[in-house]
Motif scaffolding. Structure first.
Motif, mmCIF file in Angstrom:
data_model
loop_
_atom_site.group_PDB
_atom_site.id
_atom_site.type_symbol
_atom_site.label_atom_id
_atom_site.label_comp_id
_atom_site.label_asym_id
_atom_site.label_seq_id
_atom_site.Cartn_x
_atom_site.Cartn_y
_atom_site.Cartn_z
ATOM 1 N N GLN A 1 1.232 -8.381 -15.368
ATOM 2 C CA GLN A 1 1.750 -9.737 -15.572
ATOM 3 C C GLN A 1 1.735 -10.533 -14.270
ATOM 4 O O GLN A 1 1.415 -11.711 -14.266
ATOM 5 N N GLN A 2 2.070 -9.873 -13.164
ATOM 6 C CA GLN A 2 2.161 -10.582 -11.886
ATOM 7 C C GLN A 2 0.811 -10.790 -11.209
ATOM 8 O O GLN A 2 0.599 -11.810 -10.572
ATOM 9 N N VAL A 3 -0.097 -9.822 -11.317
ATOM 10 C CA VAL A 3 -1.365 -9.936 -10.588
ATOM 11 C C VAL A 3 -2.574 -10.190 -11.490
ATOM 12 O O VAL A 3 -3.665 -10.406 -11.004
ATOM 13 N N GLY A 4 -2.379 -10.164 -12.812
ATOM 14 C CA GLY A 4 -3.460 -10.497 -13.740
ATOM 15 C C GLY A 4 -4.289 -9.333 -14.212
ATOM 16 O O GLY A 4 -4.791 -9.318 -15.322
ATOM 17 N N LYS B 1 -4.327 -13.122 -5.057
ATOM 18 C CA LYS B 1 -3.598 -13.339 -3.796
ATOM 19 C C LYS B 1 -2.308 -12.514 -3.753
ATOM 20 O O LYS B 1 -1.781 -12.110 -4.766
ATOM 21 N N GLY B 2 -1.810 -12.295 -2.532
ATOM 22 C CA GLY B 2 -0.518 -11.652 -2.340
ATOM 23 C C GLY B 2 -0.493 -10.152 -2.575
ATOM 24 O O GLY B 2 0.565 -9.577 -2.806
ATOM 25 N N LEU B 3 -1.648 -9.512 -2.521
ATOM 26 C CA LEU B 3 -1.690 -8.066 -2.758
ATOM 27 C C LEU B 3 -1.489 -7.300 -1.455
ATOM 28 O O LEU B 3 -1.823 -7.771 -0.384
ATOM 29 N N GLY B 4 -0.945 -6.105 -1.594
ATOM 30 C CA GLY B 4 -0.734 -5.228 -0.459
ATOM 31 C C GLY B 4 -0.161 -3.925 -0.957
ATOM 32 O O GLY B 4 -0.059 -3.702 -2.166
ATOM 33 N N PRO B 5 0.245 -3.038 -0.054
ATOM 34 C CA PRO B 5 0.790 -1.750 -0.442
ATOM 35 C C PRO B 5 1.971 -1.870 -1.413
ATOM 36 O O PRO B 5 2.856 -2.692 -1.235
ATOM 37 N N LYS C 1 -10.803 -4.763 -3.479
ATOM 38 C CA LYS C 1 -11.678 -5.250 -4.558
ATOM 39 C C LYS C 1 -10.985 -6.364 -5.334
ATOM 40 O O LYS C 1 -11.610 -7.351 -5.705
ATOM 41 N N MET C 2 -9.685 -6.195 -5.588
ATOM 42 C CA MET C 2 -8.913 -7.202 -6.322
ATOM 43 C C MET C 2 -8.758 -8.473 -5.471
ATOM 44 O O MET C 2 -8.851 -9.582 -5.983
ATOM 45 N N ILE C 3 -8.552 -8.295 -4.174
ATOM 46 C CA ILE C 3 -8.430 -9.440 -3.258
ATOM 47 C C ILE C 3 -9.753 -10.213 -3.246
ATOM 48 O O ILE C 3 -9.755 -11.447 -3.293
ATOM 49 N N ALA C 4 -10.877 -9.477 -3.251
ATOM 50 C CA ALA C 4 -12.205 -10.110 -3.257
ATOM 51 C C ALA C 4 -12.434 -10.917 -4.539
ATOM 52 O O ALA C 4 -13.204 -11.875 -4.545
ATOM 53 N N GLN C 5 -11.742 -10.539 -5.622
ATOM 54 C CA GLN C 5 -11.846 -11.273 -6.890
ATOM 55 C C GLN C 5 -10.932 -12.502 -6.903
ATOM 56 O O GLN C 5 -10.837 -13.196 -7.904
ATOM 57 N N GLY C 6 -10.221 -12.717 -5.794
ATOM 58 C CA GLY C 6 -9.400 -13.910 -5.672
ATOM 59 C C GLY C 6 -7.924 -13.722 -5.969
ATOM 60 O O GLY C 6 -7.165 -14.687 -5.978
#
Length: 144
Positions: free
Chosen positions: A112-115, A61-65, A54-59
């Protein structure tokens, strides 16, 4: 089928966790070697890949486990819909759901890192009632 996508661990609280090959989960403790482990109701944190997506779909970037400091990244199960008290067999362990979501502390490194942090809404916490090893690919079963 619900399964474990990743096991993640960190040495400091409030930081992104790093995926590991397997995790030993101890009764009344949680993931061995993890900063959040201890004898309390939030021994282990879980977050679904679907929540991260869901967060990736919101734009974002760089997310994962591990990016949201979860110990176990799951796939194929809507974690945040499970009632407190639900027992889960994950790998060799049995865990009981103790909390849905949490309040993020101020200055959270993840936010802070992913918003934005999805853990407060869709992450869950469990307590280990039967210890054992969990590996990526292990099935997750809801016990009756």
């Amino acid at each position: 089928m619900a399964r474990v996508m990743a096991i993640n661990r960190s040495e400091k609280k409030g930081t992104i966790k790093t995926p590991i090959k397997e995790g030993r989960f101890l009764k009344n403790h949680g993931l061995q070697g993890d900063a959040h482990a201890g004898n309390w109701h939030r021994m282990v944190s879980l977050l679904a890949k679907e929540s991260i997506d869901k967060m990736i779909a919101q734009g974002v970037k760089g997310l994962g486990p591990g990016k949201f400091a979860e110990n176990i990244t799951t796939e194929g199960i809507e974690l945040h819909t499970l009632p407190i008290g639900t027992k889960l067999k994950i790998g060799e362990t049995v865990q009981v759901v103790t909390q849905i979501g949490k309040e993020c502390h101020s200055g959270c490194a993840i936010k802070q890192q992913v918003g934005e942090c999805i853990m407060p809404k869709e992450g869950i916490f469990t307590k280990i009632i039967k210890e054992g090893v969990i590996r990526p690919g292990d099935p997750i079963e809801i016990l009756k």
